[in-house]
Design a protein around this motif. Sequence first.
Motif, mmCIF file in Angstrom:
data_model
loop_
_atom_site.group_PDB
_atom_site.id
_atom_site.type_symbol
_atom_site.label_atom_id
_atom_site.label_comp_id
_atom_site.label_asym_id
_atom_site.label_seq_id
_atom_site.Cartn_x
_atom_site.Cartn_y
_atom_site.Cartn_z
ATOM 1 N N LYS A 158 37.069 -34.713 -0.226
ATOM 2 C CA LYS A 158 38.230 -34.458 -1.092
ATOM 3 C C LYS A 158 39.473 -34.185 -0.247
ATOM 4 O O LYS A 158 40.592 -34.555 -0.639
ATOM 5 C CB LYS A 158 37.920 -33.291 -2.027
ATOM 6 C CG LYS A 158 38.972 -33.069 -3.114
ATOM 7 C CD LYS A 158 39.113 -34.262 -4.051
ATOM 8 C CE LYS A 158 39.967 -33.978 -5.276
ATOM 9 N NZ LYS A 158 41.330 -33.569 -5.014
ATOM 10 N N GLN A 190 25.000 -37.451 -9.400
ATOM 11 C CA GLN A 190 25.640 -38.375 -8.450
ATOM 12 C C GLN A 190 26.674 -39.302 -9.110
ATOM 13 O O GLN A 190 27.711 -39.586 -8.493
ATOM 14 C CB GLN A 190 24.580 -39.229 -7.722
ATOM 15 C CG GLN A 190 23.700 -38.465 -6.758
ATOM 16 C CD GLN A 190 22.420 -38.003 -7.419
ATOM 17 O OE1 GLN A 190 22.407 -37.701 -8.599
ATOM 18 N NE2 GLN A 190 21.352 -37.934 -6.663
ATOM 19 N N GLY A 198 30.139 -33.264 -7.684
ATOM 20 C CA GLY A 198 31.316 -34.053 -7.289
ATOM 21 C C GLY A 198 31.262 -34.340 -5.797
ATOM 22 O O GLY A 198 30.281 -33.974 -5.129
ATOM 23 N N PRO A 199 32.287 -35.008 -5.255
ATOM 24 C CA PRO A 199 32.284 -35.268 -3.813
ATOM 25 C C PRO A 199 32.457 -33.980 -3.023
ATOM 26 O O PRO A 199 33.057 -33.019 -3.513
ATOM 27 C CB PRO A 199 33.488 -36.197 -3.613
ATOM 28 C CG PRO A 199 34.382 -35.912 -4.763
ATOM 29 C CD PRO A 199 33.503 -35.513 -5.916
ATOM 30 N N SER A 200 31.953 -33.972 -1.806
ATOM 31 C CA SER A 200 32.091 -32.790 -0.943
ATOM 32 C C SER A 200 33.566 -32.483 -0.693
ATOM 33 O O SER A 200 34.433 -33.380 -0.753
ATOM 34 C CB SER A 200 31.396 -33.055 0.396
ATOM 35 O OG SER A 200 31.966 -34.193 1.018
ATOM 36 N N THR A 216 23.742 -44.868 -5.584
ATOM 37 C CA THR A 216 23.313 -43.470 -5.600
ATOM 38 C C THR A 216 21.942 -43.391 -4.949
ATOM 39 O O THR A 216 21.116 -44.281 -5.115
ATOM 40 C CB THR A 216 23.188 -42.898 -7.030
ATOM 41 O OG1 THR A 216 22.219 -43.659 -7.744
ATOM 42 C CG2 THR A 216 24.505 -42.936 -7.768
ATOM 43 N N THR A 229 26.936 -35.674 -2.879
ATOM 44 C CA THR A 229 27.302 -34.964 -4.112
ATOM 45 C C THR A 229 27.079 -33.477 -3.893
ATOM 46 O O THR A 229 25.993 -33.043 -3.540
ATOM 47 C CB THR A 229 26.458 -35.479 -5.299
ATOM 48 O OG1 THR A 229 26.847 -36.826 -5.564
ATOM 49 C CG2 THR A 229 26.693 -34.636 -6.546
ATOM 50 N N TYR A 266 34.515 -40.084 -9.584
ATOM 51 C CA TYR A 266 35.694 -39.579 -8.865
ATOM 52 C C TYR A 266 36.248 -40.662 -7.933
ATOM 53 O O TYR A 266 37.466 -40.902 -7.882
ATOM 54 C CB TYR A 266 35.398 -38.287 -8.066
ATOM 55 C CG TYR A 266 36.622 -37.977 -7.261
ATOM 56 C CD1 TYR A 266 37.784 -37.518 -7.883
ATOM 57 C CD2 TYR A 266 36.690 -38.307 -5.902
ATOM 58 C CE1 TYR A 266 38.970 -37.364 -7.188
ATOM 59 C CE2 TYR A 266 37.876 -38.159 -5.194
ATOM 60 C CZ TYR A 266 39.006 -37.677 -5.842
ATOM 61 O OH TYR A 266 40.181 -37.551 -5.152
ATOM 62 N N THR A 306 30.221 -38.212 -8.890
ATOM 63 C CA THR A 306 30.904 -38.443 -7.606
ATOM 64 C C THR A 306 31.470 -39.854 -7.578
ATOM 65 O O THR A 306 32.612 -40.079 -7.163
ATOM 66 C CB THR A 306 29.922 -38.208 -6.447
ATOM 67 O OG1 THR A 306 29.446 -36.864 -6.529
ATOM 68 C CG2 THR A 306 30.572 -38.437 -5.099
ATOM 69 N N THR A 343 26.847 -42.401 -2.772
ATOM 70 C CA THR A 343 26.630 -40.953 -2.678
ATOM 71 C C THR A 343 25.141 -40.621 -2.649
ATOM 72 O O THR A 343 24.296 -41.452 -2.986
ATOM 73 C CB THR A 343 27.324 -40.232 -3.854
ATOM 74 O OG1 THR A 343 27.244 -38.808 -3.633
ATOM 75 C CG2 THR A 343 26.658 -40.554 -5.185
#
Length: 187
Positions: A79, A112, A73-75, A153, A69, A118, A115, A103
Amino acid sequence: MISIAIIYHSEDEHTHALATTIAEGIHAGDAEPVVYRITSEMIENGRFIDDKLFEKLKEVDAIIFGAPTYMGGPSAQFKAFADASSPSWETQDWRGKYAAGFTVGTYPGGDQPQTLQYFQTLASQHDMLWLSLGRANIGVENINPSGTSLGVTAHTPDDAQLSEACLQTAFYLGQHMVRALKGVWHT
Ligand SMILES: Cc1cc2nc3c(=O)[nH]c(=O)nc-3n(C[C@H](O)[C@H](O)[C@H](O)COP(=O)(O)O)c2cc1C
């Protein structure tokens, strides 16, 4: 044999440790993990390119997404992979496959679940079936300490090692995915 892809990014090895442990859980369920680590070097001019990976992902039975995270959000590296899955979305190559996510963040409340949300959205765009943890701790001790139902998480205060409970939750997810694919649910 059932094959399950684990697609993840990790800079400082914590997400990598979860990915490795999920793979062990998949092995323990007598299925094959297909482990793929996204690195920054794979991204050129902001674009992730690996056509062979997307060909391989057509064949697997499920895909488990993982990323640290970053800023809730995701790295960006993950992405970039997700953005590169757009052609697979157009042809709905992943339709009907199971999906799940994991995550890591520094703080216990470090956003987390955003993420994981997403990842769930990404899976929904691909018409995949999201595998949650539900109440993963029923009948199983010392897992899912955060009680997060969306996925795994973990947190790493002071950049410490992941806790045993986090790793056991990751192992559980690997096994849980195999059970879901076999239609044999844990009670
Ligand atoms: C740019 C950046 C943003 C981050 N944002 C968050 C965050 O929003 N929440 C959190 O708990 N940790 C955050 N962290 C900490 C990372 O999630 C943590 O260090 C994690 O263990 C990194 O995973 P890795 O070891 O697999 O690379 C951030 C780290 C970086 C470098």
